[in-house]
Motif scaffolding. Structure first.
Motif, PDB file in Angstrom:
ATOM      1  N   THR A 158       0.873  -0.827  -0.368  1.00 26.67           N
ATOM      2  CA  THR A 158      -0.196  -0.484  -0.407  1.00 26.67           C
ATOM      3  C   THR A 158       1.040   1.502   0.286  1.00 26.67           C
ATOM      4  OG1 THR A 158       0.217  -0.237   2.059  1.00 26.67           O
ATOM      5  CG2 THR A 158      -1.935  -1.089   0.916  1.00 26.67           C
ATOM      6  N   ASP A 159       0.080   2.079  -0.051  1.00 29.67           N
ATOM      7  CA  ASP A 159       0.909   3.259   0.382  1.00 29.67           C
ATOM      8  C   ASP A 159       0.488   4.758   0.846  1.00 29.67           C
ATOM      9  OD1 ASP A 159      -0.710   4.087  -2.117  1.00 29.67           O
ATOM     10  OD2 ASP A 159      -0.161   5.039  -3.103  1.00 29.67           O
ATOM     11  N   TYR A 160      -0.335   4.079   1.898  1.00 28.85           N
ATOM     12  CA  TYR A 160      -0.791   5.898   3.218  1.00 28.85           C
ATOM     13  C   TYR A 160       0.797   6.109   3.724  1.00 28.85           C
ATOM     14  CZ  TYR A 160      -4.226   1.281   3.001  1.00 28.85           C
ATOM     15  OH  TYR A 160      -5.636   1.386   3.017  1.00 28.85           O
ATOM     16  N   TYR A 161       0.196   7.732   3.111  1.00 33.16           N
ATOM     17  CA  TYR A 161       0.836   8.336   3.905  1.00 33.16           C
ATOM     18  C   TYR A 161       0.421   9.472   5.171  1.00 33.16           C
ATOM     19  CZ  TYR A 161       4.872  11.258   4.449  1.00 33.16           C
ATOM     20  OH  TYR A 161       6.382  12.000   5.588  1.00 33.16           O
ATOM     21  N   LEU A 162       0.045   8.949   6.469  1.00 37.37           N
ATOM     22  CA  LEU A 162      -0.982   9.357   7.172  1.00 37.37           C
ATOM     23  C   LEU A 162      -0.456   9.767   9.005  1.00 37.37           C
ATOM     24  CD1 LEU A 162      -4.396   6.990   7.368  1.00 37.37           C
ATOM     25  CD2 LEU A 162      -4.384   9.380   6.669  1.00 37.37           C
ATOM     26  N   PRO A 163       0.048  11.427   7.989  1.00 30.70           N
ATOM     27  CA  PRO A 163       0.576  12.013   9.754  1.00 30.70           C
ATOM     28  C   PRO A 163      -0.244  11.376  10.641  1.00 30.70           C
ATOM     29  CG  PRO A 163       0.130  13.122   7.754  1.00 30.70           C
ATOM     30  CD  PRO A 163      -0.938  12.677   7.288  1.00 30.70           C
ATOM     31  N   VAL A 164       0.659  11.341  11.830  1.00 35.23           N
ATOM     32  CA  VAL A 164      -0.578  10.607  13.237  1.00 35.23           C
ATOM     33  C   VAL A 164       0.222  11.502  14.190  1.00 35.23           C
ATOM     34  CG1 VAL A 164      -1.235   8.817  14.654  1.00 35.23           C
ATOM     35  CG2 VAL A 164       0.434   8.238  12.449  1.00 35.23           C
TER      36      VAL A 164
END
Length: 276
Positions: free
Chosen positions: A232-238
């Protein structure tokens, strides 16, 4: 605002310094006095309950005794510590006096604090579409936490709405991230966290707001590895909700806090016109 007792827990002095520093910064802005418990000690949250039941109660109880002597409400930012302190409270003899124990997000999410937060916002978080992820320790089980909204907590939702962010509804606020199983069962944590990414993106979020340093670590630290494992290519700042509060208040140290994250939020903040 009133002065409260404060139990930071061990991780906020190590891996979660960004959480700790943002808490102190925004509390100072809000006029909330944090009086750290004198000589506090580890509550045993990570493993004591699986090794020695007596120790798992005695460790947090010692801190409750100190808080009781201080005589002020006790605010706890770490949901794991909060849960163990509540367990010790429930185990105490009937009628024994205890100060009130607050999860930090719930303490901040009260109407009187929200009104103060609104007055401190100088940089509304337009462009931030966040799902609020509480994890499973601050509200469950309700017989321990006394939460009346254990399946749908709303404190962070209310805080972020005050900051001008778009709070995206989803149904995975209290799903488990796998916590410390990231060490012995990384495959299990990857599956649980990967599912959270999937559902957050499906809901339309561009970041995840958290109130737990263990959840933040699992969702932030392993995002690249989870993408590799799941193609996958998720890029979610946490982001900690207190960091977002500091951002909306224009605090000078926001860049320092965000620089410690594995998933760099700079692109998101730049796109939203919020780069510090």
């Amino acid at each position: 605002m009133e002065k409260v007792s404060y139990y930071p827990g061990c991780s906020l002095e190590g891996t979660a310094r960004d959480y700790s520093e943002s808490i102190h910064a925004v509390c100072q802005e809000l006029g909330i006095g944090l009086d750290e418990l004198a000589d506090w000690s580890c509550c045993g949250a990570s493993s004591a309950h699986s090794i020695d039941h007596g120790a798992s109660i005695d460790l947090p109880r010692r801190n409750l005794v100190i808080a009781d002597r201080a005589g002020r409400d006790l605010v706890v930012p770490c949901p794991l510590c909060y849960n163990r302190l509540k367990v010790a409270e429930k185990d105490a003899a009937s009628g024994e006096r205890r100060v009130r124990i607050w999860d930090l997000a719930n303490y901040m999410g009260r109407e009187e604090v929200l009104n103060i937060i609104k007055g401190k916002v100088t940089k509304p978080l337009a462009g931030i579409r966040a799902v609020c992820y509480y994890g499973c320790m601050s509200s469950r089980p309700p017989k321990i936490t006394d939460a009346d909204d254990c399946e749908n907590p709303m404190s962070m939702d209310r805080i972020l709405a005050c900051l001008g962010a778009e709070v995206v509804p989803w149904s995975y606020k209290t799903d488990c991230c796998g916590a410390s199983h990231a060490i012995p069962r990384q495959d299990l944590v990857f599956e649980l966290v990967g599912r959270l990414y999937q559902r957050a993106v499906a809901a339309g979020a561009n970041c995840i707001a958290v109130s737990c340093q263990m959840c933040q670590a699992n969702l932030d630290m392993y995002q690249d590895k989870i993408n590799q494992a799941m193609r996958t290519d998720y890029y979610l700042p946490v982001l900690y909700f207190t960091e977002l509060m500091g951002l909306a208040m224009g605090h000078r140290d926001v860049s320092t806090w965000f620089s410690r994250h594995f998933v760099d939020p700079t692109a998101l903040l730049t796109q939203a016109g919020l780069a510090p």
